[in-house]
Design an enzyme around this catalytic site. Structure first.
Site, short mmCIF file in Angstrom:
data_model
loop_
_atom_site.label_atom_id
_atom_site.label_comp_id
_atom_site.label_asym_id
_atom_site.label_seq_id
_atom_site.Cartn_x
_atom_site.Cartn_y
_atom_site.Cartn_z
N TRP A 64 -5.43 4.81 -4.80
CA TRP A 64 -5.36 3.20 -5.23
C TRP A 64 -6.26 2.31 -5.77
O TRP A 64 -7.40 3.60 -5.31
CB TRP A 64 -5.19 3.05 -3.53
CG TRP A 64 -3.38 2.52 -3.46
CD1 TRP A 64 -2.50 3.69 -3.43
CD2 TRP A 64 -2.91 2.13 -2.15
NE1 TRP A 64 -1.56 3.18 -3.11
CE2 TRP A 64 -2.02 2.20 -1.47
CE3 TRP A 64 -3.83 1.29 -0.98
CZ2 TRP A 64 -0.75 1.99 -0.96
CZ3 TRP A 64 -2.96 0.92 -0.51
CH2 TRP A 64 -1.12 1.59 -0.14
N THR A 81 4.23 -21.69 4.18
CA THR A 81 3.10 -20.83 3.21
C THR A 81 3.77 -21.43 1.52
O THR A 81 4.60 -22.31 0.96
CB THR A 81 4.04 -19.77 3.54
OG1 THR A 81 5.02 -19.44 2.12
CG2 THR A 81 3.69 -19.54 4.77
N GLU A 120 0.44 -18.07 9.14
CA GLU A 120 1.04 -17.97 9.45
C GLU A 120 0.01 -17.42 10.62
O GLU A 120 1.04 -17.07 12.16
CB GLU A 120 1.69 -16.65 9.85
CG GLU A 120 2.66 -16.43 8.58
CD GLU A 120 2.48 -16.27 6.98
OE1 GLU A 120 0.82 -16.51 6.67
OE2 GLU A 120 3.34 -16.09 5.98
N LYS A 161 -1.88 1.12 -8.70
CA LYS A 161 -1.44 2.26 -8.00
C LYS A 161 -1.85 3.46 -9.33
O LYS A 161 -0.88 3.20 -9.98
CB LYS A 161 -0.04 2.42 -7.26
CG LYS A 161 -0.54 2.05 -5.78
CD LYS A 161 1.62 1.41 -5.27
CE LYS A 161 1.08 0.33 -4.65
NZ LYS A 161 2.13 -0.51 -4.20
#
Lengths: 542, 542
Positions: B444, B186, B331, B439
């Site tokens: 949000w 990654t 992944e 936030k």
């Protein structure tokens, strides 16, 4: 060193779970044996499959126990596909076109515990139920009210009554993906039928392969009509592959005549239909008579027997429908090849494309194939050399159920019993069944080639070419023909029709006209019966 | 009871073997780092992959040993994909855009034995080779003559010289399908990179899934241009899926500018291209400037980052090209979702279709997904509730290489780090990376929503929205913008551009204009760096 990916077995339950969750409102439409149309959605199918699984638990059926069906294509049959296999039992689809004693023989051989049947087959069940030693539960695929009370069959219950008490909350069990999932018997032209025992793994890999763009190209934008029966190699795997993709499904029940099939295609917006040539013959005849056209159908998959080139042309030229010629076997789950063009062939002229499309096509990824000579030596892929076709792959059997017939493999390969050529692009063409090839003076004549020419004649409905003993040439081809209603053709005319189409020595020596050609339980011409009937045929002296 | 199907492991060698046999003459075209175009065919690729396998045998590399690449998309890299994994070794593709010390760190962590690199990366290799303790062989992907003699690198050899002595007769070994096949690290925005270790099984199932009509729809009638690099999650699996289907392949090498990509698409008749939004930006700019059009391209797969809706529209409205929005992760092999319409959406008006196509799409069969609230409770699929996205399936990791980072799974599910909604039809939409969500006073704000509006402004080239500390609201959105060359827009104009497009409290509190936004090794905006840079931003008093 092993990879570090999640261990998740390939299980059939994941198909209906996926369809129910991701395509909850995609429709499943069934013409019922009662004649009416039933509609519901994948979400409903998932819920009712779980009720089936629970109902089987209630009967205390063990893991691996067989649950048989004797049923047309419809939603209840579809639910059994997932409820039975998903819960770890084995779905055994029996062909109702078999003789009643064969049905009983197969049910006994499979040791079926439960047998679910459409009401149209109640007469068969009445005749055989006492002879089916292992079946303890008989489930009629109908409402409780539709079930006569005086059948005398012990352990009989209607399907709706059977699943009604069950909730649709159920966690599918997780087990080895190599576990048995479904059982189909071959039609058994020689000896007793033999069972192909599919696994979850083989069924899932086959579904991936079948849905690929170079195979049946199935997507959530399709509306699929499996005319091929669910008792015939699981309708070529379409119930599984459609659930995998969320395609709308249309089930024709038992009404396979041209008008019924046409009405379903138009009424439901079918984009893809799959079946054997004889069904399409009825459909095309109906359409020509009624002068009607398709508005949504864009492709038909034709398999089971070779599709006459004339039919491929009619679909394309008259109706703009692409025929996907396909080939497979019960022993192959069944898909082996599908005929889809390659990039370099897309721009070819129609005639050149036709010369490709008449072949059975290219191997679906997952199927390996080769052709061999009588000594087992591999033959070249040149489109000319023809030999015995052998196949290999994760959705091809390694043995028959209960080991019947011994080890069928030859050096790890399954001999298909077909004779074929393969060209440099991998397009395979069946030239004959090995037992149908006509051996004339050391040369082989393909019975299929001879038949394809005959059915291209406007007056010919069906044609079978068989080898009959000949004093000089060992065998010579005899053409057995049925004529279309109201049309006529003579022996001389038909033989003259071969001029310039094949070499002279491949032209049949004689023609006989018959009222009908015997068909087997899967709609194939029974040439063995014809060979028996005409074994003493007297050749013309000329 | 087990089924009776042939036991055949799913192995990557079967892909190139199939392509070489069934699509021997289908082309593989590469723009080489030297600048010229190289052409050959799958038949050649198969033969040379076998030479690679034999060359690895000659080096006595053990089963599971790692062979690394530092290379652009090209035919030699393609051969390594199959020669390395097919012979039982593990292909480790390293991202050359990483810093040199990171490349060395990764090579050491993976314990690579061989490292194959494009000549453009010779400077990197010169700098690190002494630090790579386990690498004993350095292979430059070029002809012997192109290799300087004075590099000083021990164990250096040209690829052509390396494989030249080997014959192309080779039987691929057969082994457990769960064996490791390939390793990708990654990009590691926090801490050291972590490795995803794919198996043969996961790669094969991913290839089947990727080729499905509802995913990338790959067939032998396609000509595919993977602009996405082969060092970036195996070019999204395209080398495998294209070999599975026999699609013509076009590799762009290192030339990813608009003109180079356009010329390849037109010159080779590309039908499908895949890459990240930044590459397509360059392509579209080039086409607008030169007033040119596509003649064969019919779809582009866009992933890596969310594709701005404006780009989807431009492709469709101006060029008739369908954008397939896709989402995945290293992944996940990487494919998770692809945005393809369903049957019921095909007849919708363009604007209604657009509201679907801007989403990341539906799960590829094989991927399960769910969204959960902060307490881990599953949220409904209503297109409104947004929560942490978790995934599960046979091509998703269960752990990182060498167990780095501990157990990443939560109750068997992999947490993606994305925040998303899922609608009733299963269409998933990423609303943000969980670490990028802003936030503000308990609510949000999706940074992606704010950015998408900004890049729809004609003067904006790139926009990043980040949360910056705010005395009253905890965090408030700050918009960081680069302008298109020669175009201008003011802070006030850009803020006014939000009027009516989002709720007032979602409009950024401020805009800063910068010359460039930092991009990571996979082309994604590095918001972490921006957050660091602007952490003391002084909010306007108004």
């Amino acid at each position: 060193m092993l990879g570090l990916m999640q261990d998740q077995p390939l299980l059939i339950s994941s198909l209906i779970e996926f369809a129910g969750r991701h395509h909850a409102d995609a429709e499943i439409v069934s013409r019922r044996v009662e004649g009416d149309i039933h509609r519901y959605r994948y979400g409903d199918a998932l819920a009712r499959s779980k009720q089936v699984a629970r109902a089987l638990d209630r009967l205390n059926l063990a893991f691996g126990d067989r649950v048989a069906t004797l049923a047309w294509n419809g939603y209840r049959h579809f639910e059994l596909y997932f409820g039975v296999s998903g819960s770890g039992r084995v779905l055994h689809t029996i062909n109702p076109r078999l003789a009643a004693d064969q049905v009983a023989w197969i049910a006994n051989h499979a040791e079926d515990r439960v047998l679910c049947f459409d009401m149209t087959f109640l007469p068969i069940i009445k005749g055989i139920w006492r002879h089916c030693k292992t079946v303890t539960h008989w489930i009629a695929l109908c409402e409780a009210a539709a079930l006569p009370t005086d059948t005398g069959i012990e352990g009989l219950c209607s399907y709706e009554q059977w699943i009604a008490p069950e909730s649709n909350v159920y966690d599918w069990p997780v087990f080895d993906e190599r576990s048995a999932a479904a059982l189909c018997y071959t039609s058994g032209t020689t000896g007793n039928p033999k069972g192909a025992l599919y696994s979850h793994r083989s069924t899932m890999l086959h579904a991936y392969g079948a849905a690929l763009p170079d195979a049946l190209c199935l997507s959530a934008r399709d509306c699929v009509l499996p005319v091929v029966p669910m008792f015939h190699v699981n309708a070529w795997g379409l119930p599984y592959a459609c659930a995998m993709t969320g395609a709308k499904l249309v089930f024709p029940g038992g009404a396979l005549d041209g008008k019924s099939v046409y009405d379903l295609i138009e009424g439901e917006g079918v984009t893809m239909a799959a079946g054997v040539p004889t069904v399409w013959l009825g459909l095309l005849n109906h359409m020509a008579q009624e002068k009607v056209r398709f508005s949504t159908l864009n492709r038909t998959v034709i398999g089971g027997s070779a599709c006459p080139p004339a039919m491929i042309r009619t679909f394309k030229d008259d109706y703009g429908v692409t025929v996907l010629h396909a080939w497979g076997m019960t022993e192959m789950s069944p898909l082996g090849t599908v005929c889809n063009l390659k990039l370099k062939q897309v721009a070819l002229a129609t005639e050149e494309q036709m010369s490709v499309l008449v072949k059975q096509g290219r191997a679906v990824f997952g199927v390996e194939m080769k052709i061999v000579d009588p000594q087992g030596q591999e033959l070249p892929w040149d489109g000319k050399a023809s030999g015995d076709l052998l196949v290999k792959g994760p959705w091809i059997i390694k043995a028959y159920f209960k080991g019947e017939g011994g080890d069928p493999l030859v050096g790890g390969w399954f001999p298909t019993g077909d004779v074929a050529t393969i060209d440099a692009d991998g397009f395979m063409q069946i030239t004959d069944r090995s037992k149908d090839v006509i051996k004339s003076g050391g040369e082989w004549i393909s019975s299929i080639d001879v038949e394809n020419i005959a059915v291209a004649h406007p007056a010919v409905a069906m044609a079978a070419c068989i080898g009959v003993a000949h004093p000089k040439w060992d065998e010579r081809p005899l053409l057995v023909v049925t004529k279309k209603p109201g049309l006529d053709v003579s022996r001389q005319e038909l033989l003259a029709f071969y001029a310039g189409k094949v070499a002279k020595w491949q032209v049949p020596d004689d023609v006989v006209f018959v009222d009908s050609i015997p068909l087997g339980a899967t709609g194939k011409m029974q040439k063995m019966k014809l060979r028996e009937q005409f074994k003493d045929h007297k050749w013309p002296s000329a």
